[in-house]
Design a protein around this motif. Structure first.
Motif, PDB file in Angstrom:
ATOM      1  N   ASN A 153       1.537   6.764  -6.778  1.00 27.25           N
ATOM      2  CA  ASN A 153       0.538   7.798  -7.068  1.00 27.25           C
ATOM      3  C   ASN A 153       1.110   9.193  -6.858  1.00 27.25           C
ATOM      4  O   ASN A 153       0.833  10.119  -7.626  1.00 27.25           O
ATOM      5  CB  ASN A 153      -0.697   7.605  -6.171  1.00 27.25           C
ATOM      6  N   ASP A 154       1.915   9.357  -5.788  1.00 29.40           N
ATOM      7  CA  ASP A 154       2.541  10.659  -5.528  1.00 29.40           C
ATOM      8  C   ASP A 154       3.486  11.048  -6.669  1.00 29.40           C
ATOM      9  O   ASP A 154       3.511  12.208  -7.093  1.00 29.40           O
ATOM     10  CB  ASP A 154       3.308  10.612  -4.205  1.00 29.40           C
ATOM     11  N   ASN A 169      -4.783   4.846 -11.492  1.00 30.73           N
ATOM     12  CA  ASN A 169      -4.388   5.962 -10.635  1.00 30.73           C
ATOM     13  C   ASN A 169      -5.568   6.911 -10.478  1.00 30.73           C
ATOM     14  O   ASN A 169      -6.220   7.266 -11.468  1.00 30.73           O
ATOM     15  CB  ASN A 169      -3.198   6.726 -11.240  1.00 30.73           C
ATOM     16  N   LYS A 206     -11.089   5.621   0.139  1.00 26.68           N
ATOM     17  CA  LYS A 206     -10.329   4.541  -0.495  1.00 26.68           C
ATOM     18  C   LYS A 206     -10.794   3.147  -0.087  1.00 26.68           C
ATOM     19  O   LYS A 206     -10.975   2.263  -0.918  1.00 26.68           O
ATOM     20  CB  LYS A 206      -8.842   4.702  -0.174  1.00 26.68           C
ATOM     21  N   ARG A 253       0.827  -1.202   0.000  1.00 28.81           N
ATOM     22  CA  ARG A 253       0.000   0.000   0.000  1.00 28.81           C
ATOM     23  C   ARG A 253       0.869   1.262   0.000  1.00 28.81           C
ATOM     24  O   ARG A 253       0.582   2.234  -0.695  1.00 28.81           O
ATOM     25  CB  ARG A 253      -0.934  -0.014   1.214  1.00 28.81           C
ATOM     26  N   THR A 254       1.936   1.234   0.788  1.00 30.65           N
ATOM     27  CA  THR A 254       2.835   2.393   0.839  1.00 30.65           C
ATOM     28  C   THR A 254       3.505   2.630  -0.506  1.00 30.65           C
ATOM     29  O   THR A 254       3.603   3.777  -0.979  1.00 30.65           O
ATOM     30  CB  THR A 254       3.904   2.178   1.923  1.00 30.65           C
ATOM     31  N   ASP A 296       2.386   1.668  -3.404  1.00 29.30           N
ATOM     32  CA  ASP A 296       1.365   2.092  -4.358  1.00 29.30           C
ATOM     33  C   ASP A 296       1.047   3.575  -4.190  1.00 29.30           C
ATOM     34  O   ASP A 296       0.881   4.304  -5.164  1.00 29.30           O
ATOM     35  CB  ASP A 296       0.100   1.252  -4.163  1.00 29.30           C
ATOM     36  N   GLN A 297       0.978   4.037  -2.927  1.00 27.99           N
ATOM     37  CA  GLN A 297       0.747   5.458  -2.674  1.00 27.99           C
ATOM     38  C   GLN A 297       1.916   6.299  -3.178  1.00 27.99           C
ATOM     39  O   GLN A 297       1.725   7.393  -3.726  1.00 27.99           O
ATOM     40  CB  GLN A 297       0.526   5.691  -1.172  1.00 27.99           C
ATOM     41  N   SER A 298       3.132   5.786  -2.987  1.00 27.78           N
ATOM     42  CA  SER A 298       4.310   6.492  -3.496  1.00 27.78           C
ATOM     43  C   SER A 298       4.255   6.622  -5.012  1.00 27.78           C
ATOM     44  O   SER A 298       4.604   7.660  -5.578  1.00 27.78           O
ATOM     45  CB  SER A 298       5.584   5.745  -3.080  1.00 27.78           C
ATOM     46  N   GLN A 343      -9.276  11.055  -0.677  1.00 27.04           N
ATOM     47  CA  GLN A 343      -8.977   9.656  -0.987  1.00 27.04           C
ATOM     48  C   GLN A 343      -8.726   8.821   0.266  1.00 27.04           C
ATOM     49  O   GLN A 343      -9.008   7.628   0.291  1.00 27.04           O
ATOM     50  CB  GLN A 343      -7.760   9.577  -1.913  1.00 27.04           C
ATOM     51  N   LYS A 344      -8.223   9.439   1.311  1.00 27.48           N
ATOM     52  CA  LYS A 344      -7.954   8.685   2.536  1.00 27.48           C
ATOM     53  C   LYS A 344      -9.248   8.199   3.188  1.00 27.48           C
ATOM     54  O   LYS A 344      -9.279   7.141   3.803  1.00 27.48           O
ATOM     55  CB  LYS A 344      -7.177   9.560   3.523  1.00 27.48           C
TER      56      LYS A 344
END
Length: 385
Positions: A27-28, A361, A340, A20-21, A23-25, A336-337
Motif C-alpha cells: 500500500n505504501d 487498496n 482497519k 500484514r506487513t 501488504d502495508q508495504s 486506517q490504523k
C-alpha cells in the motif's frame, strides 16, 4: 499437546504479521506511485508552458535581431554622414541601437534560462517515470510474494490449514448470502410488488367512482392513499433493486451500475455521483458481475454513511485482462490504523476481492477523503458466452 498448540498459535501470529506487513508495504508503494503520477502530470503541464514560452521568446528574439540589424545599418549611415544629421538624430540613433542590443541580450538570457528549465524538467520527468515503473514493478513483485504466502504456504502446518478452513467458511457464508438475496428479491417481486400494483389500480377506479358522485373529502383521502401506495410500491422496488438488481442479468454490469448510482443520487440530496467507464466493456458470468457490483455498492454506501461527502467518483477501467474499479470521495477520510480491524464493510470487501483473485487498496487520511482501488484479473472462465 499444549506445547503443540502453542507452537501453532505462534506460527500463525508470525505468519499473519508478516503478510500484514508486506501488504502495508504494498500500500505504501502504491501511495508513492500515485504521488509520483500526480507530480508527473504537474511537470508535464509545466513543461508544456515552458515550451510555449520558448517558442514565444524565439519569435521575439528573431524580431529583435532584425530590428538590431536595421538599427546598426541606420547607425552606420549616421556615422558616415555625421554632418548631414542633427545632434538629436545622432543621439536617437545611438539610443535605439543600444536599447535593441539590451533587449536582445535579455531575450537571449531568458531563452537560455527557459531551455535550461526545459532540460531540467525532461530529466525530472524521466526520473519520475522510472520511479513509477519501479513502484509498479515492486507492487507486482510484492503481490506475487503475498499471493504465494497466502496460498501455497497455507498447506504448511496445522495452523495454516486451519486458516484455510476459515477462508472456505467465509466463502460459503458469502455464497449463501447471495443465494438468500436472490430468493428474497424474487419473492418480493412476485408478491408484495404485484399486490401493491393492484391496489394502485383499484384506487384509481374508486377515485373515478367517487368523482362521478362528487364527495370531495373522500376524493382527497383516496388521492392521498394513491400517493401513499405509489410511494410504497416505489420503495419495495427500490429494496428489490438493492437486494439484487434485475437489470444485472439482462443489461450487464456497467448499465446496471450506472442505473444504480443514478438512483442513489436521487435519494441522497446534496451528493453528486460521477460515473465513468473506459475501455471495451464485456459480459461475464453472473457470480463475477454480482461480486463487482457489491464491491461498488458497499464502497459507495460507506462513503454516504461515514464520509460526510458532497461528491463521489466511480470509475471502471477495462485494460486487456485487468479491470480496475476506483471509488473516490471528498469526505472527511479516516485513520486506517483505527478502522482497519473494526470495519465489517472493509472486511467483507476484502473477502469478495480475494474470491476474485484481485487486489484492494485503500488510501485515506483524516480530512483528505478516501480512495479505494480494486484491481481484478479477467480470466477466461469468467466470460459469459
Amino acid at each position: 499437546m499444549k506445547e503443540t498448540t502453542f507452537d501453532i498459535q505462534t506460527l500463525d501470529t508470525i505468519f499473519n504479521n508478516m503478510v500484514r506487513t508486506m501488504d502495508q508495504s504494498k500500500n505504501d508503494i502504491f501511495i508513492i506511485s500515485e504521488q509520483s503520477r500526480q507530480s508527473f502530470e504537474e511537470m508535464q503541464s509545466e513543461l508544456k508552458m515552458v515550451k510555449e514560452d520558448i517558442s514565444r521568446v524565439i519569435t521575439e528574439g528573431d524580431y529583435l535581431e532584425d530590428m538590431t540589424r536595421h538599427s546598426r545599418r541606420r547607425l552606420a549611415d549616421v556615422s558616415k554622414s555625421f554632418m548631414n544629421y542633427s545632434e538629436e538624430e545622432v543621439r536617437q540613433a545611438y539610443e535605439v541601437a543600444n536599447d535593441l542590443l539590451v533587449r536582445l541580450s535579455i531575450n537571449k538570457m531568458e531563452e537560455k534560462q527557459l531551455r535550461h528549465r526545459r532540460d531540467e524538467l525532461d530529466r525530472r520527468l524521466a526520473g519520475l517515470m522510472e520511479t513509477i515503473e519501479r513502484a509498479d514493478q515492486l507492487v507486482s513483485q510484492v503481490t506475487t510474494v503475498v499471493n504465494y504466502l497466502t496460498t501455497d504456504l497455507k498447506n504448511v502446518g496445522e495452523a495454516l490449514e486451519s486458516a484455510r478452513h476459515k477462508s472456505e467458511f467465509g466463502i460459503r457464508i458469502i455464497q449463501a448470502q447471495e443465494e438468500e438475496r436472490k430468493r428474497l428479491s424474487r419473492d418480493i417481486h412476485d408478491g408484495p410488488a404485484q399486490m401493491l400494483a393492484n391496489v394502485l389500480i383499484r384506487s384509481g377506479l374508486i377515485e373515478k367512482t367517487y368523482t362521478e358522485k362528487g364527495p370531495d373529502k373522500a376524493l382527497a383521502e383516496l388521492a392521498d392513499l394513491k400517493e401513499m401506495v405509489r410511494s410504497a410500491l416505489y420503495e419495495v422496488r427500490r429494496i428489490i433493486y438493492d437486494l439484487r438488481p434485475m437489470a444485472l442479468d439482462d443489461l450487464g454490469l456497467i448499465p446496471t451500475l450506472k442505473k444504480y448510482l443514478t438512483t442513489v443520487e436521487e435519494y441522497q440530496k446534496g451528493v453528486t455521483i460521477h460515473f465513468r467507464s473506459t475501455g471495451q466493456e464485456r459480459r461475464f458470468n453472473s457470480n463475477f458481475e454480482v461480486s463487482v457490483f457489491r464491491l461498488v455498492q458497499e464502497s459507495v454506501s460507506n462513503a454516504l454513511k461515514h464520509a460526510n461527502c458532497t461528491d463521489i467518483w466511480v470509475k471502471a477501467e477495462w485494460i486487456h485482462d485487468i479491470m480496475n474499479i476506483i471509488i473516490k470521495d471528498n469526505g472527511k477520510g479516516f485513520d486506517q490504523k483505527e478502522v482497519k480491524d473494526k470495519s465489517f464493510g472493509l472486511i467483507g470487501m476484502r473477502e469478495r476481492i480475494d474470491l476474485l483473485k484481485g487486489e484492494m487498496n485503500v488510501i485515506s487520511n483524516p480530512g483528505t477523503g478516501t480512495t479505494i482501488l480494486f484491481r481484478i484479473p479477467l480470466r477466461m472462465d469468467m466470460i459469459d458466452y
